[in-house]
Design a protein around this motif. Structure first.
Motif, short mmCIF file in Angstrom:
data_model
loop_
_atom_site.label_atom_id
_atom_site.label_comp_id
_atom_site.label_asym_id
_atom_site.label_seq_id
_atom_site.Cartn_x
_atom_site.Cartn_y
_atom_site.Cartn_z
N ASN A 88 32.61 80.73 23.33
CA ASN A 88 33.42 79.95 24.25
C ASN A 88 33.23 80.42 25.68
N GLU A 89 33.17 79.47 26.57
CA GLU A 89 33.05 79.79 27.98
C GLU A 89 34.07 78.96 28.75
N GLY A 90 34.58 79.54 29.81
CA GLY A 90 35.51 78.81 30.66
C GLY A 90 35.15 79.08 32.10
N CYS A 91 35.86 78.44 33.01
CA CYS A 91 35.55 78.57 34.43
C CYS A 91 36.83 78.31 35.23
N LEU A 92 37.06 79.11 36.25
CA LEU A 92 38.27 78.94 37.05
C LEU A 92 38.28 77.58 37.77
N SER A 93 37.11 76.98 37.91
CA SER A 93 37.05 75.66 38.56
C SER A 93 37.26 74.51 37.57
N VAL A 94 37.37 74.88 36.30
CA VAL A 94 37.62 73.87 35.26
C VAL A 94 38.83 74.36 34.45
N PRO A 95 40.03 74.28 35.06
CA PRO A 95 41.19 74.96 34.48
C PRO A 95 41.55 74.44 33.08
N ASN A 96 41.99 75.39 32.25
CA ASN A 96 42.53 75.09 30.92
C ASN A 96 41.56 74.42 29.97
N LYS A 97 40.27 74.63 30.21
CA LYS A 97 39.27 74.07 29.29
C LYS A 97 38.33 75.18 28.86
N VAL A 98 37.81 75.04 27.66
CA VAL A 98 36.72 75.91 27.20
C VAL A 98 35.70 75.06 26.47
N GLY A 99 34.51 75.60 26.36
CA GLY A 99 33.47 74.90 25.62
C GLY A 99 32.46 75.91 25.11
N VAL A 100 31.76 75.53 24.06
CA VAL A 100 30.78 76.43 23.46
C VAL A 100 29.46 76.31 24.22
N VAL A 101 28.97 77.45 24.71
CA VAL A 101 27.71 77.48 25.44
C VAL A 101 26.80 78.55 24.84
N LYS A 102 25.53 78.18 24.66
CA LYS A 102 24.54 79.14 24.19
C LYS A 102 23.97 79.86 25.41
N ARG A 103 23.96 81.16 25.37
CA ARG A 103 23.42 81.97 26.48
C ARG A 103 22.56 83.08 25.91
N GLY A 149 28.71 70.03 22.20
CA GLY A 149 29.90 69.35 21.69
C GLY A 149 30.85 69.03 22.83
N GLU A 150 32.14 69.09 22.56
CA GLU A 150 33.14 68.64 23.52
C GLU A 150 33.82 69.83 24.22
N LEU A 151 34.29 69.56 25.42
CA LEU A 151 35.18 70.53 26.07
C LEU A 151 36.51 70.51 25.31
N MET A 152 37.09 71.69 25.14
CA MET A 152 38.36 71.77 24.42
C MET A 152 39.44 72.29 25.35
N ILE A 153 40.68 72.04 24.95
CA ILE A 153 41.82 72.59 25.69
C ILE A 153 41.93 74.08 25.34
N ALA A 154 42.01 74.90 26.37
CA ALA A 154 42.12 76.34 26.14
C ALA A 154 43.49 76.67 25.58
N ALA A 155 43.51 77.64 24.67
CA ALA A 155 44.80 78.10 24.14
C ALA A 155 45.59 78.76 25.27
N GLN A 156 46.83 78.40 25.41
CA GLN A 156 47.67 78.97 26.46
C GLN A 156 48.19 80.34 26.02
N GLU A 157 48.02 81.31 26.91
CA GLU A 157 48.59 82.62 26.58
C GLU A 157 50.02 82.68 27.04
#
Ligand code: ZN
Length: 159
Positions: A88-103, A149-157
């Motif tokens: 999972n990867e996220g970005c401060l410019s894309v709030p509350n979302k995560v997505g699976v990225v191959k790196r 795949g799709e961007l997902m909603i990040a789990a809220q802490e």
């Protein structure tokens, strides 16, 4: 401490190429300090200058739990990548979302530090991911274009 406003996806500045830093100036040192403050405040592990509206090749990263090991990279250049990781990867410019990225699982970067001295930073896992993600920002690339795949909603802490 000065916080800068984080630009969000949709803002054109996030798609532009950043300029090389030719010399360190007081204004840039201030920018770097503000970028670190802004990253820590937002609980991110990395921030690139275009995310605060500045088209310069500057990145800050801190992948430690304690947030006490800041890495400042000026004009970073990836010189080696190897292996593979998927996560999972996220970005401060894309709030509350995560997505699976191959790196790549390992990354080695050549850059300058705040004193414009050449440094080499290398890492695996999360640090390798952060290095690749932040360097992408400097050429106007966002992780959302690499998501499988799709961007997902990040789990809220919980606070
Ligand atoms: Zn990002």
């Amino acid at each position: 401490m000065a916080l800068r406003q984080i630009r969000l996806i949709g803002d054109e500045i996030l798609t532009k190429k950043c300029r090389e830093v030719k010399e360190m100036k007081p204004r840039l040192r201030e920018l770097i300090g503000d970028m670190l403050d802004t990253m820590y405040e937002a609980q991110g592990v990395g921030l690139a200058a275009p995310q605060v509206g500045v088209l310069k090749q500057i990145v800050v990263i801190d992948v430690t739990e304690e947030g006490n090991d800041p890495i400042v990279l000026i004009n970073p250049e990836i010189i080696e990548l190897s292996g593979e990781q998927e996560g999972n990867e996220g970005c401060l410019s894309v709030p509350n979302k995560v997505g699976v990225v191959k790196r790549a699982n390992y990354a080695k970067v050549k850059a300058l530090n705040e004193d414009m001295e050449e440094i080499i930073v290398e890492g695996e896992g999360l640090l390798a991911r952060a290095l690749q993600h932040e360097v992408d920002h400097l050429s106007g690339e966002l992780y959302v274009d690499k998501v499988e795949g799709e961007l997902m909603i990040a789990a809220q802490e919980d606070e």
